[in-house]
Design a protein around this motif. Structure first.
Motif, mmCIF file in Angstrom:
data_model
loop_
_atom_site.group_PDB
_atom_site.id
_atom_site.type_symbol
_atom_site.label_atom_id
_atom_site.label_comp_id
_atom_site.label_asym_id
_atom_site.label_seq_id
_atom_site.Cartn_x
_atom_site.Cartn_y
_atom_site.Cartn_z
ATOM 1 N N GLY A 11 0.783 -1.239 0.000
ATOM 2 C CA GLY A 11 0.000 0.000 0.000
ATOM 3 C C GLY A 11 0.810 1.282 0.000
ATOM 4 N N SER A 12 2.084 1.216 -0.420
ATOM 5 C CA SER A 12 2.879 2.455 -0.437
ATOM 6 C C SER A 12 2.326 3.428 -1.481
ATOM 7 N N ASN A 13 1.817 2.920 -2.588
ATOM 8 C CA ASN A 13 1.200 3.808 -3.583
ATOM 9 C C ASN A 13 -0.090 4.417 -3.038
ATOM 10 N N HIS A 108 1.992 -0.152 -13.151
ATOM 11 C CA HIS A 108 2.792 -1.378 -13.233
ATOM 12 C C HIS A 108 4.280 -1.011 -13.267
ATOM 13 N N PRO A 109 5.124 -1.786 -12.546
ATOM 14 C CA PRO A 109 6.535 -1.405 -12.420
ATOM 15 C C PRO A 109 7.443 -1.929 -13.524
ATOM 16 N N GLY A 117 2.662 -8.944 -15.121
ATOM 17 C CA GLY A 117 2.561 -9.935 -14.039
ATOM 18 C C GLY A 117 3.050 -9.389 -12.709
ATOM 19 N N ASP A 144 -2.223 -6.785 -16.986
ATOM 20 C CA ASP A 144 -1.423 -5.576 -17.248
ATOM 21 C C ASP A 144 -1.467 -5.163 -18.720
ATOM 22 N N HIS A 170 9.783 2.505 -7.119
ATOM 23 C CA HIS A 170 8.709 2.931 -6.206
ATOM 24 C C HIS A 170 8.694 4.456 -6.053
ATOM 25 N N GLU A 173 6.928 5.744 -8.999
ATOM 26 C CA GLU A 173 5.486 5.469 -8.891
ATOM 27 C C GLU A 173 4.811 6.499 -7.994
HETATM 28 C C1 GAR Z 1 3.727 -1.525 -7.236
HETATM 29 O O1 GAR Z 1 5.080 -1.564 -7.616
HETATM 30 C C2 GAR Z 1 2.835 -1.699 -8.446
HETATM 31 O O2 GAR Z 1 3.350 -1.126 -9.606
HETATM 32 C C3 GAR Z 1 2.781 -3.199 -8.555
HETATM 33 O O3 GAR Z 1 2.644 -3.636 -7.241
HETATM 34 C C4 GAR Z 1 3.371 -2.755 -6.386
HETATM 35 C C5 GAR Z 1 2.494 -2.403 -5.214
HETATM 36 O O4 GAR Z 1 3.225 -1.700 -4.249
HETATM 37 N N1 GAR Z 1 1.723 -3.651 -9.417
HETATM 38 C C6 GAR Z 1 1.832 -4.693 -10.227
HETATM 39 O O5 GAR Z 1 2.818 -5.398 -10.269
HETATM 40 C C7 GAR Z 1 0.619 -4.951 -11.084
HETATM 41 N N2 GAR Z 1 0.862 -6.022 -11.961
HETATM 42 P P1 GAR Z 1 2.483 -0.982 -3.057
HETATM 43 O O6 GAR Z 1 1.488 -1.996 -2.473
HETATM 44 O O7 GAR Z 1 3.557 -0.627 -2.066
HETATM 45 O O8 GAR Z 1 1.757 0.214 -3.602
#
Ligand code: GAR
Length: 191
Positions: A11-13, A108-109, A117, A144, A170, A173
């Motif tokens: 949940g950092s995003n 997506h990263p 994925g 994705d 991150h 993001e």
């Molecule tokens: C993020 O890096 C996001 O881009 C990725 O999950 C992470 C969640 O981080 N999403 C995917 O890989 C989607 N396929 P967070 O929970 O710290 O926000």
């Protein structure tokens, strides 16, 4: 405009988005956090920040359609207009996307269509590609996939370890997702 964030993990995003909302950088109301996992740290972040949250774990006997019907009901009840996926690791299907057409975005990263994925950062690092980055896109019912709205690329040679690369990804993001969300909600407001 009212939006929900969907998250399954850390949940950092979600927290970066929440901070942007608090700074009035997103001109929409963050209605709630939704998680498909009660153990998600995103839920803890919602609790810590007084953000309403909902958890709906999929039961094994439930079909995707049944699960999403409940989810749509919940979102409509909360008058959610659009959805932002932030580490939501369940593939949305037709039931949800028909209820929210062109109203769901994902981050997506990696530089999609490369490395979709769960392990976008690691897959790019292990492959030794020259460039990787982040992608923000409209969501369809693939993994994705969906029209790309935004990409930011970086050179992988600047990062010696996977951890360093993860940290940079991150950081990107957290910086760019709120900006793109603002553009996304503003565009919806003109519809
Ligand atoms: C993020 O890096 C996001 O881009 C990725 O999950 C992470 C969640 O981080 N999403 C995917 O890989 C989607 N396929 P967070 O929970 O710290 O926000």
């Amino acid at each position: 405009m009212r939006f929900a964030v969907f998250a399954s993990g850390n949940g950092s995003n979600f927290e970066a988005i929440l901070k942007a909302v608090k700074r009035n950088e997103i001109s929409a109301e963050l209605v709630c956090l939704f998680s498909d996992k009660s153990t998600s740290y995103a839920v803890q972040r919602a609790k810590d920040n007084g953000v309403p949250y909902f958890i709906l774990e999929k039961e094994s006997k439930q079909t995707k359609e049944e699960y999403e019907t409940k989810l749509v009901y919940l979102m409509k009840k909360e008058k959610v207009d659009c959805v932002v996926l932030a580490g939501y690791m369940r593939i949305l299907g037709k039931t949800f996307l028909t209820a929210y057409p062109n109203r769901v975005i994902n981050i997506h990263p990696s530089l999609l269509p490369n490395f979709p994925g769960k392990y976008g950062i690691k897959d790019a690092f292990d492959r030794g590609v020259k460039k990787t980055g982040i992608t923000i896109h409209q969501v369809d019912d693939g993994i994705d996939t969906g029209p790309i709205i935004f990409q930011k690329e970086i050179e992988t040679k600047d990062f010696k370890t996977l951890e360093e690369l993860e940290e940079k990804i991150h950081e990107l993001e957290h910086k760019y997702y709120p900006i793109v969300i603002e553009e996304f909600v503003r565009e919806l407001m003109t519809e």
